[in-house]
Motif scaffolding. Sequence first.
Motif, PDB file in Angstrom:
ATOM      1  N   PRO A  16       0.930  -1.279   0.041  1.00 15.84           N
ATOM      2  CA  PRO A  16       0.068  -0.228  -0.251  1.00 15.84           C
ATOM      3  C   PRO A  16       1.079   1.127   0.171  1.00 15.84           C
ATOM      4  O   PRO A  16       2.066   1.626   0.839  1.00 15.84           O
ATOM      5  N   ALA A  17       0.157   1.907  -0.651  1.00 16.62           N
ATOM      6  CA  ALA A  17       1.005   3.202  -0.654  1.00 16.62           C
ATOM      7  C   ALA A  17       1.541   4.143   0.437  1.00 16.62           C
ATOM      8  O   ALA A  17       2.581   4.651   0.615  1.00 16.62           O
ATOM      9  N   SER A  18       0.453   3.646   2.023  1.00 20.91           N
ATOM     10  CA  SER A  18       1.175   4.476   2.842  1.00 20.91           C
ATOM     11  C   SER A  18       2.398   3.946   3.206  1.00 20.91           C
ATOM     12  O   SER A  18       2.790   4.346   4.067  1.00 20.91           O
ATOM     13  N   LEU A  19       2.892   2.702   2.959  1.00 22.31           N
ATOM     14  CA  LEU A  19       3.408   1.818   3.741  1.00 22.31           C
ATOM     15  C   LEU A  19       4.709   2.642   2.722  1.00 22.31           C
ATOM     16  O   LEU A  19       6.426   2.218   3.276  1.00 22.31           O
ATOM     17  N   GLN A  20       4.807   2.451   1.248  1.00 20.81           N
ATOM     18  CA  GLN A  20       5.269   2.824   0.912  1.00 20.81           C
ATOM     19  C   GLN A  20       6.219   4.390   1.071  1.00 20.81           C
ATOM     20  O   GLN A  20       7.244   4.139   0.861  1.00 20.81           O
ATOM     21  N   ALA A  21       5.146   4.873   1.429  1.00 23.66           N
ATOM     22  CA  ALA A  21       6.347   6.334   1.671  1.00 23.66           C
ATOM     23  C   ALA A  21       6.984   6.226   2.272  1.00 23.66           C
ATOM     24  O   ALA A  21       6.966   6.756   3.430  1.00 23.66           O
ATOM     25  N   LEU A  22       6.531   5.470   3.895  1.00 23.24           N
ATOM     26  CA  LEU A  22       7.231   5.037   5.049  1.00 23.24           C
ATOM     27  C   LEU A  22       8.632   4.198   4.099  1.00 23.24           C
ATOM     28  O   LEU A  22       9.627   3.952   5.220  1.00 23.24           O
ATOM     29  N   GLY A  23       8.801   4.174   2.987  1.00 23.24           N
ATOM     30  CA  GLY A  23      10.237   3.308   2.488  1.00 23.24           C
ATOM     31  C   GLY A  23      10.274   2.014   2.329  1.00 23.24           C
ATOM     32  O   GLY A  23      11.014   1.557   2.009  1.00 23.24           O
ATOM     33  N   LYS A  24       8.701   1.648   3.047  1.00 24.75           N
ATOM     34  CA  LYS A  24       8.484  -0.150   3.267  1.00 24.75           C
ATOM     35  C   LYS A  24       8.420  -1.022   1.395  1.00 24.75           C
ATOM     36  O   LYS A  24       7.744  -0.132   1.119  1.00 24.75           O
ATOM     37  N   ARG A  25       9.615  -2.171   1.565  1.00 30.63           N
ATOM     38  CA  ARG A  25       8.708  -2.482  -0.232  1.00 30.63           C
ATOM     39  C   ARG A  25       8.577  -3.546   0.016  1.00 30.63           C
ATOM     40  O   ARG A  25       8.156  -4.490  -0.940  1.00 30.63           O
ATOM     41  N   VAL A  26       7.752  -4.445   1.332  1.00 31.00           N
ATOM     42  CA  VAL A  26       7.760  -5.525   1.197  1.00 31.00           C
ATOM     43  C   VAL A  26       6.459  -5.107   3.206  1.00 31.00           C
ATOM     44  O   VAL A  26       6.520  -4.668   3.933  1.00 31.00           O
ATOM     45  N   TRP A  28       2.602  -7.474   4.936  1.00 29.33           N
ATOM     46  CA  TRP A  28       2.097  -9.303   5.213  1.00 29.33           C
ATOM     47  C   TRP A  28       0.966  -8.492   5.470  1.00 29.33           C
ATOM     48  O   TRP A  28       0.354  -7.723   5.899  1.00 29.33           O
ATOM     49  N   VAL A  29      -0.391  -9.955   5.069  1.00 24.19           N
ATOM     50  CA  VAL A  29      -2.046  -9.562   4.904  1.00 24.19           C
ATOM     51  C   VAL A  29      -2.421 -10.720   5.470  1.00 24.19           C
ATOM     52  O   VAL A  29      -1.559 -11.910   5.498  1.00 24.19           O
ATOM     53  N   VAL A  30      -3.174 -10.775   6.192  1.00 19.33           N
ATOM     54  CA  VAL A  30      -4.306 -12.206   6.902  1.00 19.33           C
ATOM     55  C   VAL A  30      -4.920 -12.497   5.797  1.00 19.33           C
ATOM     56  O   VAL A  30      -5.945 -11.601   4.428  1.00 19.33           O
ATOM     57  N   LEU A  31      -5.169 -13.932   4.871  1.00 12.00           N
ATOM     58  CA  LEU A  31      -6.304 -13.758   4.117  1.00 12.00           C
ATOM     59  C   LEU A  31      -7.106 -14.773   5.134  1.00 12.00           C
ATOM     60  O   LEU A  31      -6.569 -16.107   5.945  1.00 12.00           O
ATOM     61  N   VAL A  32      -8.315 -14.903   4.990  1.00 14.88           N
ATOM     62  CA  VAL A  32      -9.886 -15.779   5.483  1.00 14.88           C
ATOM     63  C   VAL A  32     -10.079 -15.873   4.727  1.00 14.88           C
ATOM     64  O   VAL A  32     -10.911 -15.881   3.577  1.00 14.88           O
ATOM     65  N   ASN A  33      -9.802 -17.770   4.124  1.00 18.14           N
ATOM     66  CA  ASN A  33     -10.580 -18.265   2.858  1.00 18.14           C
ATOM     67  C   ASN A  33     -10.051 -17.472   1.675  1.00 18.14           C
ATOM     68  O   ASN A  33     -10.862 -17.819   0.878  1.00 18.14           O
ATOM     69  N   GLY A  34      -8.348 -17.725   1.364  1.00 19.27           N
ATOM     70  CA  GLY A  34      -8.566 -16.765   0.460  1.00 19.27           C
ATOM     71  C   GLY A  34      -8.037 -15.152   0.058  1.00 19.27           C
ATOM     72  O   GLY A  34      -7.714 -14.927  -0.958  1.00 19.27           O
ATOM     73  N   GLU A  35      -9.340 -14.844   1.289  1.00 20.30           N
ATOM     74  CA  GLU A  35      -9.419 -13.176   0.747  1.00 20.30           C
ATOM     75  C   GLU A  35      -9.074 -12.505   1.935  1.00 20.30           C
ATOM     76  O   GLU A  35      -8.815 -12.778   3.170  1.00 20.30           O
ATOM     77  N   ARG A  36      -8.828 -11.329   1.213  1.00 22.30           N
ATOM     78  CA  ARG A  36      -7.487 -10.468   1.791  1.00 22.30           C
ATOM     79  C   ARG A  36      -8.611  -9.688   3.313  1.00 22.30           C
ATOM     80  O   ARG A  36      -9.626  -9.248   2.579  1.00 22.30           O
ATOM     81  N   ARG A  37      -8.501  -9.235   4.506  1.00 20.58           N
ATOM     82  CA  ARG A  37      -8.825  -9.059   5.734  1.00 20.58           C
ATOM     83  C   ARG A  37      -8.297  -8.298   6.537  1.00 20.58           C
ATOM     84  O   ARG A  37      -7.175  -8.059   6.708  1.00 20.58           O
ATOM     85  N   GLY A  38      -8.632  -6.623   6.509  1.00 26.42           N
ATOM     86  CA  GLY A  38      -7.700  -6.366   7.852  1.00 26.42           C
ATOM     87  C   GLY A  38      -7.010  -5.261   6.417  1.00 26.42           C
ATOM     88  O   GLY A  38      -6.563  -5.194   4.899  1.00 26.42           O
ATOM     89  N   ALA A  40      -2.729  -4.355   5.747  1.00 28.19           N
ATOM     90  CA  ALA A  40      -1.318  -4.298   5.426  1.00 28.19           C
ATOM     91  C   ALA A  40      -0.631  -4.492   6.655  1.00 28.19           C
ATOM     92  O   ALA A  40      -1.043  -2.786   7.784  1.00 28.19           O
ATOM     93  N   PHE A  41      -0.093  -5.301   7.442  1.00 27.13           N
ATOM     94  CA  PHE A  41       1.426  -5.413   8.265  1.00 27.13           C
ATOM     95  C   PHE A  41       2.397  -4.341   7.852  1.00 27.13           C
ATOM     96  O   PHE A  41       2.834  -5.371   7.029  1.00 27.13           O
ATOM     97  N   ALA A  42       3.429  -3.787   8.894  1.00 33.23           N
ATOM     98  CA  ALA A  42       4.484  -3.279   8.409  1.00 33.23           C
ATOM     99  C   ALA A  42       5.540  -4.946   8.869  1.00 33.23           C
ATOM    100  O   ALA A  42       6.787  -4.750   8.230  1.00 33.23           O
ATOM    101  N   SER A  43       5.261  -5.512   9.861  1.00 40.12           N
ATOM    102  CA  SER A  43       6.183  -6.717  10.248  1.00 40.12           C
ATOM    103  C   SER A  43       5.411  -8.336  10.141  1.00 40.12           C
ATOM    104  O   SER A  43       3.839  -8.136  10.196  1.00 40.12           O
ATOM    105  N   ARG A  44       5.753  -9.358   9.912  1.00 40.13           N
ATOM    106  CA  ARG A  44       5.251 -10.739   9.900  1.00 40.13           C
ATOM    107  C   ARG A  44       4.735 -11.188  11.356  1.00 40.13           C
ATOM    108  O   ARG A  44       3.399 -11.475  11.050  1.00 40.13           O
ATOM    109  N   ASN A  45       5.571 -10.337  12.341  1.00 37.10           N
ATOM    110  CA  ASN A  45       4.789 -10.515  13.685  1.00 37.10           C
ATOM    111  C   ASN A  45       3.626 -10.480  14.024  1.00 37.10           C
ATOM    112  O   ASN A  45       2.465 -10.365  14.188  1.00 37.10           O
TER     113      ASN A  45
END
Length: 71
Positions: A16-26, A28-38, A40-45
């Motif tokens: 997402p652009a908001s994370l890209q603006a912070l210099g993030k290029r990666v 993580w997202v949560v998928l429930v039954n293959g659909e994104r929920r919520g 994007a997170f800056a860390s896998r944890n």
Amino acid sequence: MKSQVDVAVMIGSGVPASLQALGKRVCWVVLVNGERRGTAFASRNEAQECQTAWMEQLHGADRPAVARQAG
């Protein structure tokens, strides 16, 4: 029916652009039954904590929340 809750990684233009603006290029997202929920997170944890919450909500706190993933 048992729902599947996964953590997926997004890289490059999928971040997402908001994370890209912070210099993030990666992120993580949560998928429930293959659909994104919520969000994007800056860390896998953070994403794994959200995954655990989804598992508890969908399957109840008395069942194992998440299988540990390597990495």
